[in-house]
Design a protein around this motif. Sequence first.
Motif, short mmCIF file in Angstrom:
data_model
loop_
_atom_site.label_atom_id
_atom_site.label_comp_id
_atom_site.label_asym_id
_atom_site.label_seq_id
_atom_site.Cartn_x
_atom_site.Cartn_y
_atom_site.Cartn_z
N VAL A 1 0.80 -1.17 0.12
CA VAL A 1 0.05 0.11 0.05
C VAL A 1 0.81 1.14 0.03
CG1 VAL A 1 -2.04 -0.99 1.20
CG2 VAL A 1 -0.18 -0.12 2.38
N ALA A 2 0.52 2.32 -0.49
CA ALA A 2 1.22 3.50 -0.50
C ALA A 2 0.47 4.67 0.25
CB ALA A 2 1.25 4.12 -2.04
N THR A 3 1.27 5.18 1.27
CA THR A 3 0.77 6.53 1.87
C THR A 3 0.24 7.35 0.78
OG1 THR A 3 2.83 7.42 2.09
CG2 THR A 3 1.73 5.79 4.10
N GLY B 262 -3.86 16.61 2.18
CA GLY B 262 -2.90 17.93 2.80
C GLY B 262 -1.57 17.96 1.94
N HIS B 263 -0.74 17.01 2.29
CA HIS B 263 0.52 16.85 1.88
C HIS B 263 0.34 16.33 0.26
CE1 HIS B 263 4.81 15.83 1.07
NE2 HIS B 263 4.45 14.54 0.57
N LEU C 79 -2.77 9.03 2.59
CA LEU C 79 -3.24 7.81 3.60
C LEU C 79 -2.52 7.79 4.72
CD1 LEU C 79 -4.58 5.13 1.14
CD2 LEU C 79 -5.89 6.93 1.93
N CYS C 80 -3.11 7.69 5.91
CA CYS C 80 -2.25 7.25 7.19
C CYS C 80 -3.21 5.65 7.41
CB CYS C 80 -2.54 8.14 8.27
SG CYS C 80 -1.78 9.53 8.17
N PHE C 81 -2.41 4.85 8.13
CA PHE C 81 -2.78 3.66 8.46
C PHE C 81 -2.74 3.47 9.94
CE2 PHE C 81 -1.06 3.31 4.34
CZ PHE C 81 -2.21 3.01 3.46
N TRP C 82 -4.07 2.90 10.38
CA TRP C 82 -4.21 2.96 12.06
C TRP C 82 -4.55 1.40 12.44
CZ3 TRP C 82 -3.66 4.37 16.84
CH2 TRP C 82 -4.61 4.14 17.60
N GLU C 83 -3.63 0.85 13.18
CA GLU C 83 -4.05 -0.21 13.71
C GLU C 83 -4.45 -0.17 15.37
OE1 GLU C 83 -1.80 -4.62 13.99
OE2 GLU C 83 -0.69 -3.15 13.38
N ASP D 70 3.63 11.19 4.92
CA ASP D 70 4.17 12.18 5.04
C ASP D 70 3.36 13.19 5.79
OD1 ASP D 70 6.18 11.41 3.66
OD2 ASP D 70 6.31 12.70 1.88
N LEU D 71 2.30 12.90 6.32
CA LEU D 71 1.50 13.83 7.22
C LEU D 71 2.24 14.25 8.26
CD1 LEU D 71 -1.45 15.02 7.49
CD2 LEU D 71 -1.68 13.13 9.07
N VAL D 72 3.02 13.54 8.99
CA VAL D 72 3.59 13.79 10.42
C VAL D 72 5.04 12.99 10.31
CG1 VAL D 72 3.73 13.26 12.69
CG2 VAL D 72 1.55 13.97 11.76
N TYR D 73 6.02 13.71 10.79
CA TYR D 73 7.43 13.48 10.82
C TYR D 73 8.31 14.54 11.49
CZ TYR D 73 8.47 15.56 6.18
OH TYR D 73 8.42 16.41 5.05
N LYS D 74 9.45 14.26 12.07
CA LYS D 74 10.06 15.33 12.45
C LYS D 74 10.86 16.04 11.41
CE LYS D 74 10.80 14.25 17.41
NZ LYS D 74 11.83 13.65 18.29
N ASP D 75 11.13 17.14 11.33
CA ASP D 75 11.62 18.15 10.25
C ASP D 75 10.68 18.83 9.53
OD1 ASP D 75 13.59 18.42 7.91
OD2 ASP D 75 14.93 17.30 8.77
#
Length: 262
Positions: free
Chosen positions: A61-63, A150-151, A156-160, A170-175
């Motif tokens: 799957v691709a984000t 947004g990006h 997509l984000c994937f939630w378990e 790429d929605l959330v990361y440090k930088d």
Amino acid sequence: WFTIDKVDADTYIISEYRHWEETHCYLLNGNNRSLLIDTGLGISNIYDEVVKLTDKPVTAVATHIHWDHIGGHKYFPDFYSHSEELDWLNGKFPLSIETIKKMVVDRCDLPNDFNVNDYIFFQGKPTKVLNDHDIIDIGGREIEVLHTPGHSPGHLCFWERNKGYLFTGDLVYKDILFAYYPSTDPEAYLTSLEKVAALPVKNVFPAHHSLDIHPEILIRMREAFRQLKADGKLHHGSGTFNYGDWGVWLEKYIFLLDFKEL
């Protein structure tokens, strides 16, 4: 080329630290099959690493459909994508292949056998089109699909939920978060941050850079985006804003000739 980290008995991180983007892909092994979240830059063959970590059939799957997240998709004929970015898998990605190649080799310790002239931007038809809140069941593990534009429009984000794992792409990361392309949407970015910040997340797994990242960053990012909106700055061209261990780039895109519209 790849670095492997083990999260738990059935979850692995496959990283590309020799490229400045430090891309992370995630292999989730279930009882029936495995799910590979993103396939990296495509500089080296990620399939060779995946088969060392699972003996199950693999679905990719691709984000989102950017070169650094679908570079290895050619090795996984069973792959899923969001409907908003199907055109990007069919010849309509807004950047030229020449620009993509420059980004692939930028600030990178390339393998000796890599030839950028052979690099292609993956094109194909997904075996399944994903929608918001779809469930991917891999046997003993259920992963919920969250549409978080947004990006990019189909991000997509994937939630378990059972493990509290959130794979944020790429929605959330440090930088510095990139929200300056014409295909980005700063207002939608805030809506997506509202969505993920409301979840009972225990572990955040970003697509780039530091893996030392904790759920509280979801709240900090949401609050910062809320303030940018309140200040009338949540739009393209408003500037770059730094918040310590992260920031957001809203300046206008520099590769003007690659786009029909700005």
